[in-house]
Design an enzyme around this catalytic site. Structure first.
Site, PDB file in Angstrom:
ATOM      1  N   ASP A  63     -13.966 -33.857-110.695  1.00 23.58           N
ATOM      2  CA  ASP A  63     -14.922 -32.772-110.923  1.00 23.58           C
ATOM      3  C   ASP A  63     -14.468 -31.985-112.149  1.00 23.58           C
ATOM      4  O   ASP A  63     -13.384 -31.405-112.159  1.00 23.58           O
ATOM      5  CB  ASP A  63     -14.949 -31.871-109.675  1.00 23.58           C
ATOM      6  CG  ASP A  63     -15.982 -30.753-109.795  1.00 23.58           C
ATOM      7  OD1 ASP A  63     -15.984 -30.083-110.844  1.00 23.58           O
ATOM      8  OD2 ASP A  63     -16.755 -30.544-108.861  1.00 23.58           O
ATOM      9  N   THR A  96     -20.906 -30.470-114.890  1.00 26.31           N
ATOM     10  CA  THR A  96     -19.793 -29.747-115.520  1.00 26.31           C
ATOM     11  C   THR A  96     -19.057 -30.632-116.531  1.00 26.31           C
ATOM     12  O   THR A  96     -18.635 -30.159-117.574  1.00 26.31           O
ATOM     13  CB  THR A  96     -18.788 -29.259-114.458  1.00 26.31           C
ATOM     14  OG1 THR A  96     -18.493 -30.325-113.570  1.00 26.31           O
ATOM     15  CG2 THR A  96     -19.340 -28.111-113.667  1.00 26.31           C
ATOM     16  N   THR A  97     -18.924 -31.922-116.214  1.00 30.74           N
ATOM     17  CA  THR A  97     -18.245 -32.833-117.154  1.00 30.74           C
ATOM     18  C   THR A  97     -19.135 -33.075-118.373  1.00 30.74           C
ATOM     19  O   THR A  97     -18.675 -33.034-119.510  1.00 30.74           O
ATOM     20  CB  THR A  97     -17.915 -34.169-116.452  1.00 30.74           C
ATOM     21  OG1 THR A  97     -17.270 -33.887-115.212  1.00 30.74           O
ATOM     22  CG2 THR A  97     -17.003 -35.024-117.302  1.00 30.74           C
ATOM     23  N   ASP A 395     -21.772 -29.882-104.828  1.00 28.52           N
ATOM     24  CA  ASP A 395     -22.625 -30.373-105.923  1.00 28.52           C
ATOM     25  C   ASP A 395     -23.958 -30.882-105.366  1.00 28.52           C
ATOM     26  O   ASP A 395     -25.027 -30.605-105.912  1.00 28.52           O
ATOM     27  CB  ASP A 395     -21.925 -31.499-106.694  1.00 28.52           C
ATOM     28  CG  ASP A 395     -20.795 -30.976-107.572  1.00 28.52           C
ATOM     29  OD1 ASP A 395     -20.587 -29.753-107.579  1.00 28.52           O
ATOM     30  OD2 ASP A 395     -20.119 -31.778-108.240  1.00 28.52           O
TER      31      ASP A 395
END
Length: 547
Positions: A63, A96-97, A395
């Site tokens: 994550d 987020t990545t 998520d």
């Protein structure tokens, strides 16, 4: 007028411009390094990172936000890159990545223009124009609407989000939990829909068992046992009262002094205490509840009175848990026992029971008629697995929430980035505008790299598919299969589709962060060097400029 000073002024201007350019290039470099750290964490074949904190604790995750939270960096530009992952996580919970990888690539694309002595303002203007065009394309022809009541379509989108995560093996179970939780806590008032996952969808992690045993409860579970061993531990259709006050005599503060002169005085004090507690209990007993929860303590005397009336009491419940119980059974949290009314009693709960899980006792309030709160019970082999499962499930919950609030989808697997890249390239007139189009290709490229495919061949084939796409009102759904690295068309039924809200937030955050970092042309340190005098004049200020 001062002929000797002109060269000095020119020299100082050149020096300052040099320093500004150097700072911009360093900021770009910092952004690229942060992006490189988590580039391998994108897609279904993502690698995990093992993070060790100073206390010796270990976190294993892919994550992006969880990884960057644990990293310590000194460079201010790198810190602001880490901040955008947190923003993305809080706002939409996914991507987020992607946002870090994209922001790093957009910064890197500006480097060539700075080296050509192009002014940062010109680059920024083009970047802003590109962002406006991206938003209008995404909200227009490149996204498709989805029916919020079509459970299979929604399940497909949530599955696309968690397919890249550790919990991907149990995708069907996780998808059902996420959709049920969001439907349970969804509240529509005055035409406005509110989905508060953080407050009303609590995740309880209990080590032991397997992940398959995880489930969602239509109600609330708290880690508490009854206060008195003789109180009932199973009640059907209980009447519930929720309190935010103590059921004991309030002691004086540390300054309180009491003088007792006779033997009877002490007895009188005890009687006053008993009378106070008896009055509180009588207020409660008058409403004939079966069960009371209080956020504060319950004295032995109060337990005695309640037990005689056949009432079960549970004390020191967290405020957040009390609010969840209120939403689940329809009760109202009351601050004083004198104010209790019939309307405050909750009757929406079907079953109260206390069960033992592992070594601890848990109170269940389940089978609620219309619960607006729920508890997700996670089981797993170890704490590390449970923590990772919880991160992945959060998520999934956020993605389900996003679709409910904004029911539009875009194709995943790098398809939407490639479609945007093609559209922007067609409009491109300036270098920086074209650079954004090329930077968007980093997502499909990274997906191909992470599963070991031939990157150049795959991207060329993908560009050709998108160039051949002629339908104006429908996005080209050709993307990359993150498992095998081959080209795949995201069909409506079994492809990977992502919520529009996630992608919009990703592009906005990435481009605006790049713009922000490009506008910085000097970093001034607030710390004083050794030997500095108190009054920091212009000379000291200049000495504190960092390249």
């Amino acid at each position: 007028m001062y002929p000797g000073r002109a060269p000095v002024l020119v020299l100082s201007q050149n020096t300052k411009r040099d320093s500004g350019r150097k700072v911009q290039l360093e900021n770009i470099n910092a952004g690229k390094q942060i992006a490189d750290v988590i580039r391998t964490c994108l897609g279904p074949q993502a690698m995990l990172k093992m993070l060790m904190d100073p206390m010796g604790g270990i976190v294993m995750t892919n994550d992006g936000n969880a990884i960057l939270r644990e990293i310590t960096v000194q460079h201010p530009a790198a810190k602001s890159m880490i901040e955008i992952a947190r923003t993305q996580d809080e706002e939409v919970g996914d991507g987020t990545t992607s946002v870090i990888v994209l922001a790093g690539e957009i910064l890197a694309s500006a480097e060539q223009f700075l080296e050509q002595q192009m002014h940062p303002t010109v680059i920024i203007r083009q970047y802003r124009q590109a962002l406006e065009d991206i938003i209008s394309l995404l909200e227009g022809p490149l996204s498709i609407p989805v029916d919020k009541n079509d459970k299979s379509a929604l399940a497909n989108v949530v599955k696309g989000c968690i397919g890249t995560k550790f919990i991907g093996k149990w995708a069907d179970m996780a998808v059902n939990i996420a959709l049920d939780a969001v439907n349970t806590v969804m509240l529509t008032e005055n035409g406005r829909t509110e989905v508060d996952i953080k407050r009303y969808a609590k995740v309880e992690k209990i080590p032991g068992g397997s992940i398959d045993e995880s489930k969602i409860l239509r109600g609330v579970m708290v880690n508490k046992d009854v206060t008195h061993p003789k109180m009932k531990r199973r009640i059907e259709n209980p009447r519930i009262i929720l309190l935010d006050c103590t059921l004991e005599y309030k002691k004086g503060e540390s300054q309180t002094n009491v003088e007792i002169s006779g033997e009877t005085d002490f007895t009188k004090m005890l009687e006053l205490e008993e009378e106070h507690v008896r009055r509180q209990c009588n207020d409660i007993i008058a409403l004939k509840p079966d069960l009371i929860f209080t956020e504060k303590g319950v004295s032995d005397l109060a337990q005695h009175f309640l037990l005689k009336a056949g009432i079960t009491a549970i004390r020191r419940v967290r405020k957040s848990d009390n609010n969840r119980i209120a939403r689940a059974c329809g009760a109202t949290v009351v601050n004083r026992t004198e104010e209790l009314q019939e309307s405050d009693v909750g009757t929406g709960c079907g079953l109260f029971e206390v069960k033992k899980l592992g070594d601890e006792y848990f109170t269940y309030i389940t089978e609620c008629k219309d619960p607006k709160a729920c508890t997700i019970l996670l089981r797993g082999a170890s704490k590390d697995i449970l923590n990772e499962t919880e991160r992945n499930l959060q998520d999934a919950l956020q993605v389900a929430r996003n679709i409910m609030l904004q029911p539009r989808l875009v194709p995943g697997g790098g398809a939407i980035e490639m479609a945007l890249s093609q559209k922007i390239m067609q409009k491109a007139t300036h270098g920086p505008y074209r650079a954004i189009a090329q930077a968007l290709e980093i997502i499909p490229r990274t997906l191909a790299q992470n599963c070991g495919a031939n990157t150049i061949r795959t991207l060329t084939a993908l560009r050709a598919k998108h160039a051949a796409h002629k339908e104006e009102n429908k996005p080209c759904a050709w993307g990359i299969d993150g498992e095998s690295g081959e080209l795949v068309e995201q069909k409506d039924s079994n492809g990977i589709w992502e919520p529009l809200a996630v992608k919009l937030q990703t592009f906005k955050t990435a481009i605006e962060t790049a713009i922000l970092l490009l506008r910085i042309d000097g970093i001034v340190s607030g710390s004083k060097k050794k030997g500095d005098k108190e009054g920091a004049g212009p000379a000291n200020m200049a000495a504190q400029m960092q390249e």
